[in-house]
Write a protein that holds these residues in place. Sequence first.
Motif, PDB file in Angstrom:
ATOM      1  N   SER A  20     -10.934 -31.994 -24.158  1.00 13.69           N
ATOM      2  CA  SER A  20     -11.139 -32.980 -23.086  1.00 13.69           C
ATOM      3  C   SER A  20      -9.880 -33.835 -22.917  1.00 13.69           C
ATOM      4  O   SER A  20      -8.866 -33.620 -23.599  1.00 13.69           O
ATOM      5  CB  SER A  20     -12.375 -33.835 -23.384  1.00 13.69           C
ATOM      6  OG  SER A  20     -12.077 -34.819 -24.341  1.00 13.69           O
ATOM      7  N   GLY A  21      -9.947 -34.798 -22.030  1.00 13.75           N
ATOM      8  CA  GLY A  21      -8.798 -35.672 -21.776  1.00 13.75           C
ATOM      9  C   GLY A  21      -8.312 -36.380 -23.038  1.00 13.75           C
ATOM     10  O   GLY A  21      -7.108 -36.607 -23.212  1.00 13.75           O
ATOM     11  N   THR A  22      -9.243 -36.699 -23.916  1.00  9.85           N
ATOM     12  CA  THR A  22      -8.869 -37.380 -25.159  1.00  9.85           C
ATOM     13  C   THR A  22      -7.936 -36.506 -25.997  1.00  9.85           C
ATOM     14  O   THR A  22      -7.046 -37.021 -26.682  1.00  9.85           O
ATOM     15  CB  THR A  22     -10.136 -37.766 -25.958  1.00  9.85           C
ATOM     16  OG1 THR A  22     -10.990 -38.511 -25.086  1.00  9.85           O
ATOM     17  CG2 THR A  22      -9.819 -38.588 -27.182  1.00  9.85           C
ATOM     18  N   MET A  72      -4.499 -37.096 -24.805  1.00  8.07           N
ATOM     19  CA  MET A  72      -3.970 -38.365 -25.362  1.00  8.07           C
ATOM     20  C   MET A  72      -3.537 -38.138 -26.809  1.00  8.07           C
ATOM     21  O   MET A  72      -2.468 -38.584 -27.241  1.00  8.07           O
ATOM     22  CB  MET A  72      -5.060 -39.457 -25.327  1.00  8.07           C
ATOM     23  CG  MET A  72      -5.548 -39.821 -23.935  1.00  8.07           C
ATOM     24  SD  MET A  72      -7.116 -40.754 -23.958  1.00  8.07           S
ATOM     25  CE  MET A  72      -6.529 -42.422 -24.208  1.00  8.07           C
ATOM     26  N   THR A  90     -11.017 -46.207 -15.953  1.00  6.26           N
ATOM     27  CA  THR A  90     -12.298 -45.782 -15.383  1.00  6.26           C
ATOM     28  C   THR A  90     -13.400 -46.791 -15.684  1.00  6.26           C
ATOM     29  O   THR A  90     -14.465 -46.758 -15.078  1.00  6.26           O
ATOM     30  CB  THR A  90     -12.651 -44.395 -15.948  1.00  6.26           C
ATOM     31  OG1 THR A  90     -11.444 -43.650 -16.028  1.00  6.26           O
ATOM     32  CG2 THR A  90     -13.625 -43.652 -15.076  1.00  6.26           C
ATOM     33  N   LYS A 145     -11.869 -34.479 -13.487  1.00  9.37           N
ATOM     34  CA  LYS A 145     -11.823 -35.538 -12.464  1.00  9.37           C
ATOM     35  C   LYS A 145     -11.105 -35.010 -11.221  1.00  9.37           C
ATOM     36  O   LYS A 145     -11.469 -33.961 -10.729  1.00  9.37           O
ATOM     37  CB  LYS A 145     -11.209 -36.784 -13.066  1.00  9.37           C
ATOM     38  CG  LYS A 145     -12.050 -37.231 -14.277  1.00  9.37           C
ATOM     39  CD  LYS A 145     -11.966 -38.687 -14.540  1.00  9.37           C
ATOM     40  CE  LYS A 145     -12.505 -38.965 -15.918  1.00  9.37           C
ATOM     41  NZ  LYS A 145     -13.421 -40.075 -15.963  1.00  9.37           N
TER      42      LYS A 145
HETATM   43  N1  PMP Z   1      -8.718 -41.967 -20.126  1.00  8.50           N
HETATM   44  C1  PMP Z   1      -9.373 -42.301 -19.013  1.00  8.50           C
HETATM   45  C2  PMP Z   1      -8.730 -43.227 -18.050  1.00  8.50           C
HETATM   46  C3  PMP Z   1     -10.635 -41.759 -18.782  1.00  8.50           C
HETATM   47  O1  PMP Z   1     -11.302 -42.070 -17.668  1.00  8.50           O
HETATM   48  C4  PMP Z   1     -11.213 -40.877 -19.718  1.00  8.50           C
HETATM   49  C5  PMP Z   1     -12.583 -40.263 -19.500  1.00  8.50           C
HETATM   50  N2  PMP Z   1     -13.451 -40.946 -18.710  1.00  8.50           N
HETATM   51  C6  PMP Z   1     -10.473 -40.562 -20.863  1.00  8.50           C
HETATM   52  C7  PMP Z   1      -9.228 -41.124 -21.025  1.00  8.50           C
HETATM   53  C8  PMP Z   1     -11.009 -39.646 -21.888  1.00  8.50           C
HETATM   54  O2  PMP Z   1     -11.206 -38.383 -21.332  1.00  8.50           O
HETATM   55  P1  PMP Z   1     -12.315 -37.387 -21.901  1.00  8.50           P
HETATM   56  O3  PMP Z   1     -13.647 -38.043 -21.737  1.00  8.50           O
HETATM   57  O4  PMP Z   1     -12.164 -36.175 -21.027  1.00  8.50           O
HETATM   58  O5  PMP Z   1     -11.984 -37.120 -23.311  1.00  8.50           O
END
Ligand code: PMP
Length: 379
Positions: A56-58, A61, A133, A184
Amino acid sequence: MIPGPIEFEPEVLRAMGANTTSHVAPNFIETFGHSIELMRKVWMAPTGQPFIVAGSGTLAMDMAACNLIEKGDNALVISSGYFGKRFQKILDCYGANTTILEVAPGEVVNLEFIEKNLKEKSYKLLTFTHVDTSTGVKVDAKAIAALAKKYNVLSILDGVCSVVGEEIRQEEWGIDIALTGSQKAVGVPPGLALLVASQKAMDVWKNRKTPVQNYYGDWANWISIMTAYEERRPSYFGTPAVNLVAALEVSLRLIDEDGILNRVQRHEKLADAFRKAMSALKLELLPNTTKNAANTLTAVYYPEGIDGAAFRKKVSEYGVIIAGGLLPELKTKYFRVGHMGAIAPQDLITTISAIEYGLKTVGYGFEDGVALKTFQACL
Ligand code: PMP
């Protein structure tokens, strides 16, 4: 209508449902290689190094942090909500010495204050959440990246809620890492961590003195895979999410056909009209100015005395799902509406209509249809 996962284009979903081929089948090698090339275009980073990794996005990061941070490095986190704090935790995991700049909900850290911090201490990198978000607040990515460059600090943009929905000229603005998740505005179901690193960031990684303290995320494991796919050769480290990558190619192609800046402009127009519709209902927005308001979602305070959960339930009876609050200190005080990717005016018309219905049924008074009228007039 939550701020991710969003609604997806039928063509993207068809790619998700197609036969899963081998990760080294010629068609998949082509799909992966083409996706890498398209990422450079969509990110506006012609010499950047894209990474497409299942997660995922995390994870994106985490990859930025683990590859660039060595124990004891100074890192500056510019936070405008929930996800800034997350970046701090991730950086701390790898032994960074982190300073976090925070503000009240709805505000952005001002540029003078960022510069003061950069002047006072030598940082290896800074991170900022382009759109948080949790608040719908957008920061000035171009200006922050310019400050980072001025003080020779690597800049990392958390673009999970901004890439494709907000203007990002990664290379021209000198952003070292721009990262996101697939679910997203990129327009692909959840499951891909997407990141583009500048050559400068890659050099910093190459010149590390200590090993990367993460196995899965180590660029050493992925760089040869990205290069191989781009050169249309088979390779393997961890099995790629074959169908998600197929969907990514479709979505990036659609974005590229539209033109990335046209896409961003469409988001901007819908966001502006939606915010005006909410204001017509005399509802207050979280971002303290329009300039700080995101194109990708809007966070709105419930009217005084209204039960937020009851309101959202009414909205859902109308067939529209909106999100509640995310910031722990204000969780019960506001709701969020995503407007990114395949969202069209008719989706927002239905949403606004549902919001009017929800507000009315929980006892909030306003002129019938005023939000819908305002939205339509804006478009
Ligand atoms: N950063 C932002 C700005 C996000 O909106 C989100 C997810 N809503 C994340 C990081 C983390 O992404 P994920 O839930 O896909 O791990």
